[in-house]
Design a protein around this motif. Structure first.
Motif, PDB file in Angstrom:
ATOM      1  N   TYR A  88       0.832  -1.210   0.000  1.00 45.56           N
ATOM      2  CA  TYR A  88       0.000   0.000   0.000  1.00 45.56           C
ATOM      3  C   TYR A  88       0.863   1.256   0.000  1.00 45.56           C
ATOM      4  O   TYR A  88       0.507   2.260  -0.615  1.00 45.56           O
ATOM      5  CB  TYR A  88      -0.935  -0.008   1.203  1.00 45.56           C
ATOM      6  CG  TYR A  88      -2.189  -0.818   0.987  1.00 45.56           C
ATOM      7  CD1 TYR A  88      -2.161  -1.985   0.231  1.00 45.56           C
ATOM      8  CD2 TYR A  88      -3.394  -0.439   1.538  1.00 45.56           C
ATOM      9  CE1 TYR A  88      -3.292  -2.734   0.022  1.00 45.56           C
ATOM     10  CE2 TYR A  88      -4.547  -1.176   1.336  1.00 45.56           C
ATOM     11  CZ  TYR A  88      -4.492  -2.320   0.584  1.00 45.56           C
ATOM     12  OH  TYR A  88      -5.622  -3.070   0.381  1.00 45.56           O
TER      13      TYR A  88
ATOM     14  N   ASP B   2      -7.088   7.150   2.469  1.00 43.20           N
ATOM     15  CA  ASP B   2      -7.802   6.128   3.254  1.00 43.20           C
ATOM     16  C   ASP B   2      -7.088   4.787   3.205  1.00 43.20           C
ATOM     17  O   ASP B   2      -6.976   4.092   4.226  1.00 43.20           O
ATOM     18  CB  ASP B   2      -9.233   5.980   2.725  1.00 43.20           C
ATOM     19  CG  ASP B   2     -10.109   7.179   3.072  1.00 43.20           C
ATOM     20  OD1 ASP B   2      -9.727   7.957   3.972  1.00 43.20           O
ATOM     21  OD2 ASP B   2     -11.168   7.346   2.424  1.00 43.20           O
ATOM     22  N   ASN B   3      -6.599   4.405   2.031  1.00 40.92           N
ATOM     23  CA  ASN B   3      -5.901   3.125   1.917  1.00 40.92           C
ATOM     24  C   ASN B   3      -4.532   3.157   2.578  1.00 40.92           C
ATOM     25  O   ASN B   3      -4.059   2.142   3.097  1.00 40.92           O
ATOM     26  CB  ASN B   3      -5.767   2.730   0.443  1.00 40.92           C
ATOM     27  CG  ASN B   3      -7.037   2.120  -0.113  1.00 40.92           C
ATOM     28  OD1 ASN B   3      -7.401   0.993   0.219  1.00 40.92           O
ATOM     29  ND2 ASN B   3      -7.740   2.871  -0.942  1.00 40.92           N
TER      30      ASN B   3
ATOM     31  N   ARG C 167      -3.968   4.796   5.309  1.00 38.88           N
ATOM     32  CA  ARG C 167      -4.302   4.600   6.726  1.00 38.88           C
ATOM     33  C   ARG C 167      -4.555   3.114   7.004  1.00 38.88           C
ATOM     34  O   ARG C 167      -4.202   2.609   8.073  1.00 38.88           O
ATOM     35  CB  ARG C 167      -5.529   5.427   7.104  1.00 38.88           C
ATOM     36  CG  ARG C 167      -5.266   6.931   7.107  1.00 38.88           C
ATOM     37  CD  ARG C 167      -6.445   7.702   7.667  1.00 38.88           C
ATOM     38  NE  ARG C 167      -6.232   9.124   7.548  1.00 38.88           N
ATOM     39  CZ  ARG C 167      -6.719   9.874   6.562  1.00 38.88           C
ATOM     40  NH1 ARG C 167      -7.469   9.311   5.611  1.00 38.88           N
ATOM     41  NH2 ARG C 167      -6.480  11.174   6.522  1.00 38.88           N
ATOM     42  N   ARG C 168      -5.162   2.441   6.057  1.00 39.22           N
ATOM     43  CA  ARG C 168      -5.361   0.993   6.213  1.00 39.22           C
ATOM     44  C   ARG C 168      -4.016   0.280   6.272  1.00 39.22           C
ATOM     45  O   ARG C 168      -3.819  -0.647   7.066  1.00 39.22           O
ATOM     46  CB  ARG C 168      -6.193   0.449   5.057  1.00 39.22           C
ATOM     47  CG  ARG C 168      -6.479  -1.045   5.183  1.00 39.22           C
ATOM     48  CD  ARG C 168      -7.162  -1.583   3.941  1.00 39.22           C
ATOM     49  NE  ARG C 168      -7.223  -3.030   3.947  1.00 39.22           N
ATOM     50  CZ  ARG C 168      -7.508  -3.771   2.885  1.00 39.22           C
ATOM     51  NH1 ARG C 168      -7.771  -3.206   1.733  1.00 39.22           N
ATOM     52  NH2 ARG C 168      -7.527  -5.094   2.975  1.00 39.22           N
TER      53      ARG C 168
ATOM     54  N   GLU D  78      -2.606   0.794   9.770  1.00 40.53           N
ATOM     55  CA  GLU D  78      -3.249  -0.061  10.778  1.00 40.53           C
ATOM     56  C   GLU D  78      -2.803  -1.512  10.635  1.00 40.53           C
ATOM     57  O   GLU D  78      -2.536  -2.188  11.641  1.00 40.53           O
ATOM     58  CB  GLU D  78      -4.774   0.042  10.639  1.00 40.53           C
ATOM     59  CG  GLU D  78      -5.315   1.424  10.979  1.00 40.53           C
ATOM     60  CD  GLU D  78      -6.752   1.620  10.533  1.00 40.53           C
ATOM     61  OE1 GLU D  78      -7.310   0.675   9.906  1.00 40.53           O
ATOM     62  OE2 GLU D  78      -7.320   2.692  10.790  1.00 40.53           O
ATOM     63  N   THR D  79      -2.699  -1.986   9.395  1.00 44.52           N
ATOM     64  CA  THR D  79      -2.251  -3.362   9.166  1.00 44.52           C
ATOM     65  C   THR D  79      -0.800  -3.538   9.599  1.00 44.52           C
ATOM     66  O   THR D  79      -0.436  -4.573  10.163  1.00 44.52           O
ATOM     67  CB  THR D  79      -2.394  -3.730   7.679  1.00 44.52           C
ATOM     68  OG1 THR D  79      -3.734  -3.500   7.261  1.00 44.52           O
ATOM     69  CG2 THR D  79      -2.042  -5.195   7.448  1.00 44.52           C
TER      70      THR D  79
END
Length: 401
Positions: free
Chosen positions: A211, A230-231, A233-234, A237-238
């Motif tokens: 990402y 947004d991705n 941020r994903r 988090e991952t």
């Protein structure tokens, strides 16, 4: 719980348990302890192949601490042992040729037959993994041409020998570094294919790196900035949930950078930056601290000129000048200081390197808008401002096409 002679009588179990313990220590930011365990493993292993996972994890530990030179030297040592060539330097001409050869090879090789070929040789798998790691480290401590060399080597290795779980990352690293305006569509197609390959292998632990490369370096040219943020941020988090803290924080920084220019709420962005700075302190990571502090100064200045939202932490003096000038120009633009904005954009343009990435592209857009404002006010020395406007319009037309 293992007996005193466990390395002699339970070698495989000892190797695995010690490696898992080192990985757990890294995830808990106990870097010194993790390094000590890994060096202990290297002293006990029976062959060089058994040392390789420890060397790779050690390079990741160095990168997490911002010790990119140590990470580079570790990967270089391993690649030399694996029979690869590590040049002292690479000329820009040689790097350009490697990019052209790699793109040509991709067009010739990438088809259904190649997608069915699996890279099963363990030595090749390890070589590809270390090429990806050394490319990341060299981004911070070597020339652009050296970065291109390592990435092209990894991509060509996959194209010659088939796909594996490390292939998607190699392709994304390639497109993230070499994409230019005239081949952006081709590189975007390569990047999209790489993301599709990732789904085949289901490597959830690679999501932060994938990402970071795709949404932080490629997709902003073609997809809405809000989607990219947004991705990213994903990916952050991952990364934290999987123990890949450093890549998670890389995603966090690029999410902030994208959010600022996409019109995100400034107060929410400021809170988000402070949260990431807190995590950097928790995870003992220095690599992205300067970049986040520069972004924070910009957001604070745009909210209230830093009167109530500034903090005492300052950017280190050895910070790269290009992002500093970019942010100074960006603040000046939104504060209405057109001449100051032009001054810093000119400085930024002179320093922008061969990485045609996010900042230089946004720079052209805002530099053009600022120059239009200057021309509207009929200030003197307008020739240069007209040139900037023409360049900006041309760049935006190319991007739209």
């Amino acid at each position: 719980l293992l007996p005193n002679d466990h390395w002699r009588n339970h070698y495989d179990l000892s190797l695995r348990l010690n490696f898992l313990m080192a990985g757990a220590a890294k995830s808990c930011c106990q870097y010194d302890e993790a390094e000590q365990i890994l060096r202990g493993i290297s002293g006990r292993t029976r062959c060089f192949e058994d040392k390789l996972p420890s060397y790779f994890l050690l390079s990741q530990i160095f990168q997490a601490q911002g010790k990119v030179v140590d990470a580079y030297n570790t990967c270089s040592f391993v690649l030399l042992q694996l029979g690869e060539t590590i040049p002292d330097s690479v000329t820009p001409e040689a790097a350009k040729t490697m990019v052209e050869d790699t793109l040509k090879m991709y067009e010739e090789v990438y088809d259904d037959d190649w997608l069915e070929r699996k890279m099963e040789d363990k030595t090749l798998l390890t070589t590809l993994q270390f090429y990806s790691s050394i490319a990341y480290a060299s981004f911070y401590c070597k020339s652009y041409s050296m970065v291109v060399y390592f990435i092209c080597k990894s991509v060509q290795l996959s194209l010659r020998n088939g796909i594996c779980e490390h292939t998607p990352l190699s392709f994304l690293q390639f497109t993230g570094v070499v994409t230019k305006d005239d081949d952006a569509v081709l590189c975007y197609r390569i990047a999209k294919n790489a993301m599709s390959l990732q789904e085949r292998f289901g490597m959830a632990t690679q999501i932060p790196e994938l990402y970071f490369q795709f949404y932080g370096r490629i997709a902003w040219r073609f997809e809405p900035l809000q989607v990219c943020a947004d991705n990213l941020r994903r990916g952050f988090e991952t990364g934290l949930s999987s123990g890949n803290n450093e890549m998670g924080l890389q995603c966090a920084f690029h999410a902030i950078k994208t959010a600022i220019v996409s019109g995100a709420n400034l107060k929410s962005t400021l809170k988000e930056i402070d949260y990431y700075l807190h995590l950097l302190k928790t995870y003992k990571s220095e690599l992205m601290k300067n970049a986040l502090l520069i972004s924070r100064e910009t957001v604070s200045a745009l909210i209230d000129k830093g009167e109530a939202t500034s903090i005492e932490a300052k950017v280190f003096n050895n910070s790269s000048q290009e992002p500093v000038f970019f942010h100074q120009a960006y603040r000046a633009f939104w504060s209405g200081y057109t001449v100051r904005c032009h001054h810093y954009f000119e400085k930024c343009s002179q320093l922008s390197g061969q990485y045609v990435q996010f900042n230089p592209f946004v720079l052209k857009f805002y530099h053009g808008l600022n120059s239009l404002d200057v021309l509207k006010k009929k200030k003197s020395h307008t020739t240069r401002y007209k040139e900037v406007v023409r360049d900006a319009i041309s760049a935006m037309k190319d991007a739209a096409a």
